[in-house]
Design an enzyme around this catalytic site. Sequence first.
Site, mmCIF file in Angstrom:
data_model
loop_
_atom_site.group_PDB
_atom_site.id
_atom_site.type_symbol
_atom_site.label_atom_id
_atom_site.label_comp_id
_atom_site.label_asym_id
_atom_site.label_seq_id
_atom_site.Cartn_x
_atom_site.Cartn_y
_atom_site.Cartn_z
ATOM 1 N N ALA A 160 94.377 -7.731 32.275
ATOM 2 C CA ALA A 160 94.994 -6.394 32.236
ATOM 3 C C ALA A 160 94.895 -5.896 30.790
ATOM 4 C CB ALA A 160 96.442 -6.482 32.678
ATOM 5 N N GLY B 271 102.168 -4.273 24.916
ATOM 6 C CA GLY B 271 101.563 -5.303 25.762
ATOM 7 C C GLY B 271 101.906 -5.074 27.215
ATOM 8 N N ASN B 272 101.592 -6.048 28.043
ATOM 9 C CA ASN B 272 101.970 -5.936 29.459
ATOM 10 C C ASN B 272 102.312 -7.320 30.000
ATOM 11 O OD1 ASN B 272 99.495 -7.116 30.822
ATOM 12 N ND2 ASN B 272 98.554 -5.509 29.592
ATOM 13 N N ARG B 273 102.757 -7.357 31.241
ATOM 14 C CA ARG B 273 103.340 -8.595 31.786
ATOM 15 C C ARG B 273 102.335 -9.498 32.493
ATOM 16 N NH1 ARG B 273 107.554 -6.407 35.650
ATOM 17 N NH2 ARG B 273 107.631 -8.600 36.263
#
Length: 417
Positions: free
Chosen positions: A284, A217-219
């Site tokens: 994102a 995943g990402n932030r």
Amino acid sequence: MVNGESRPHVVLGVSGGIAAYKACELLRRFTESGHDVTVVPTAAALEFVGAPTWAALSGKPVSTDVWADVHEVPHVRIGQQAELLVVAPATADLLAKAAHGLADDLLTNTLLTARCPILFAPAMHTEMWEHPATQANVATLRSRGAIVLEPAEGRLTGADTGKGRLPDPAEIFALAADLLARRDDTGGAATQDLSGLRVVVSAGGTREYLDPVRFIGNRSSGLQGYALARTAAARGAEVTLVAANVSLPDPAGVKVVRVETTAQLQERVLEACTAADAVVMAAAPADFRPTSTAESKIKKSEDGSSPDIQLTQNPDILAGLAHERPNDHIVVVGFAAETGDEHGSVMDHARAKLARKGCDLLVVNDVGGGAVFGSEDNEAVVLAADGSAVSVPLGSKAALAHVIWDRVLGVRASDTP
Ligand code: CTP
């Protein structure tokens, strides 16, 4: 916080629905942030929440009819002084009266005398909301420039669920604050310049699962995408927000579609874009996904070796939308996080990306000095396909969102023959 000198006058109209109790929280948010609020409940609203509660929370006397304090002509004065009129909850009956100009109590009189932006936050059972009579009244009010939020979906008063809930009071407040701030900018009525437009916004970060419990995943916090959705709704657009793994409350009046993976994001964004006038890809999406997802949890091996994880590149949703346009009028907006390097400046990279992706606008964040993830503020340059660029100084994500929508309108205007 608004300073004492210029406390904006807000009128909070409350009509008779069970969601009246939620208007107490809305009132608190207004007063605690320095607004001068006059509460005008209907007689039916007082069946749900009594006058002492409204008087205590607003610090002002409360009346429902036009016969109290007649010498002060309150039915005219309250409306004339209002800088924003919010009706929450707005029942089917109140919407009908407002649409037809009836004036049989203080709130309906105030609605006729107010010349400020008017925001209705309806709450009722799904059947009542969907009834052609209510829908016609809503259309009439919107055609006159009022903002009528779409109700939220979820649990209703009884055991049933559906569309009809009052949007989250915090979100109604955020939208109201945005209307007041824009009113200062425009010096008058709330600009409904996105009225009649359908817009799609993506937000958050996708997750690509390795097994049922682990993911890549990402932030991304989703804050910028949510600000885009909220501001578009405040300017009158019909908004679909495709949100990937965001834990923020639904923006008021916005249709929220929840997804997890890039494939789901792509499917739901494309679906919503068929008839859309603009799409802003603020999400994102993970650039890669595991080539296969294990059906059960991957165990540690006895010999200490690591699993061999193969990755496959995800489709570029933005480039796909820009190159194979879902319709002939959609404005496609992307985001780019760039740093300058030995091959070029931030803007060199951004121009190349805009050309490569084929979008109409690219919102460029210079992330050289640190990331903007999770921050309440943002600064950016909005680059257009014609080479023009607008710099937006550090400010709220809502302020940047408004500039993006202004630029979207600019692209639409320049495309009109
Ligand atoms: N985007 C997308 N689909 C992807 C990846 C990104 O639609 N699979 C969109 C994002 O929503 C954003 C823009 O493309 O609007 C970001 O472009 P991207 O190429 O991912 O930019 P960077 O993250 O800056 O990537 P790079 O490191 O490749 O420059």
